[in-house]
Design a protein around this motif. Structure first.
Motif: not given
Ligand code: ATP
Ligand code: MG
Length: 240
Positions: A90, A92-93, A110, A129, A131
Motif C-alpha cells: 500500500t 503507507y507500506e 506513522r 491503504d 495500492y
C-alpha cells in the motif's frame, strides 16, 4: 549531516566519459541535457546501482568501492523516473520502507508519513491503504516522493521526479521541495529536462551532452552561457 558527492574522472563505457564533479554538503545541483545524454546513468553511478568502468565515485569522501552500499541507501532517497512503487504494498507500506529498515518505532513512522503525505496533497487517511494500481500517475509519483523523503535522507537523488504531474501540482511540489530542503537540508542531485524547474529547485546546473559534462555553472548564469546545449535549452524553455 548532508552528504558530499564527488565524481573523479568517472566513465561508464560506452555511455559516459570522464565525469568530474564535486557536490558540497547541502548543495542542490540539477543535471540537465537532452534525452539520452546520460543523466540517469550518472545518477545510477552515484547510487551505486552501476559500477564505473573507470574513475571513482565518492560519497562523504569514501569511494563507493569501499562503502557499505546498503547502509548508504538507507541514508539516501532515490526518486526514479516513473514512481518505482512496490505494487504489492500500500501507499503507507511503501512510504514506511526505509523507516522500517532503520527500525523506527511504528508511531514515529506513522507521524512522519502523515505529515509528509499531507504536505504532498495525499492525506494518509484517504490514500494510506490504497495500492499503487489504484492511483493516478501523479499520485503514484507523489507517493514515491514521500517514500524517498520520509527518513530525512542526507542525500536525495531525483530523476525527473515531477514529470507525470500537471503544471499546477508540479509548481506546488517544486515549492514544497524547496521548503523541505530548507527545513531538512539534504544534498540534492536533481535530473530534469525542464530548465525552468532546474532553476527553481537548484542553485547550480550541470549540463550533459553525449555522455560528457559540458557546462557546470550557477543557476543565475545559465541564460548567459555560450555552451550550445545550454543555449538550446534556454531558448526552448519558458523562463520567468
Ligand atoms: N546499462 C547500460 N549499458 C549500456 N548503455 C546504456 C545503459 N543504460 C543506458 N544506456 C544508454 O546510455 C544512453 C544514456 O541513457 P540515460 O538513461 O542515462 O539517458 P538520460 O539522459 O537519462 O535520458 P532521458 O532524458 O531520456 O531519461 C542511452 O543511449 C541508453 O540507451
Ligand atoms: Mg533519464
Amino acid at each position: 549531516m548532508p552528504s558530499t558527492v564527488e565524481l573523479r574522472g568517472v566513465s561508464f563505457a560506452p555511455v559516459l566519459s570522464e565525469l568530474s564533479l564535486r557536490v558540497g554538503a547541502g548543495e542542490a545541483v540539477a543535471f540537465i541535457g537532452r534525452s539520452g545524454a546520460g543523466k540517469t546513468t550518472a545518477l545510477r553511478l552515484i547510487n551505486g546501482l552501476l559500477k564505473p568502468t573507470g574513475g571513482d565515485v565518492l560519497i562523504d569522501n569514501v569511494s563507493l568501492a569501499d562503502s557499505d552500499l546498503i547502509a548508504l541507501r538507507r541514508r539516501s532517497g532515490y526518486i526514479i523516473q516513473g514512481s518505482g512503487l512496490f505494487p504489492h504494498r500500500t501507499v503507507y507500506e511503501n512510504v514506511a520502507t526505509i523507516p522500517r529498515l532503520l527500525g523506527w518505532p511504528a508511531a514515529r513512522t506513522r507521524d512522519a508519513a502523515a505529515i509528509l503525505l499531507k504536505k504532498l496533497g495525499m492525506p494518509l487517511e484517504r490514500f494510506g491503504d490504497l495500492y499503487p494500481a489504484r492511483l493516478s500517475g501523479g499520485e503514484q509519483q507523489r507517493a514515491g516522493i514521500a517514500r524517498a523523503l520520509v527518513a530525512e535522507p542526507a542525500l536525495l537523488l531525483c530523476d525527473e521526479p515531477f514529470s507525470a504531474l500537471d503544471p499546477i501540482v508540479r509548481r506546488e511540489l517544486q515549492d514544497a521541495f524547496r521548503e523541505l530542503r530548507e527545513e531538512r537540508g539534504a544534498t540534492i542531485v536533481f535530473v530534469t529536462h525542464d530548465l525552468a524547474e532546474a532553476l527553481r529547485v537548484c542553485e547550480r546546473v550541470v549540463a550533459f551532452d553525449a555522455g560528457r559534462i559540458v557546462a557546470d555553472l550557477p543557476s543565475r548564469d545559465v541564460t548567459k552561457s555560450n555552451v550550445p546545449i545550454v543555449r538550446q535549452l534556454v531558448e526552448s524553455a519558458v523562463l520567468p
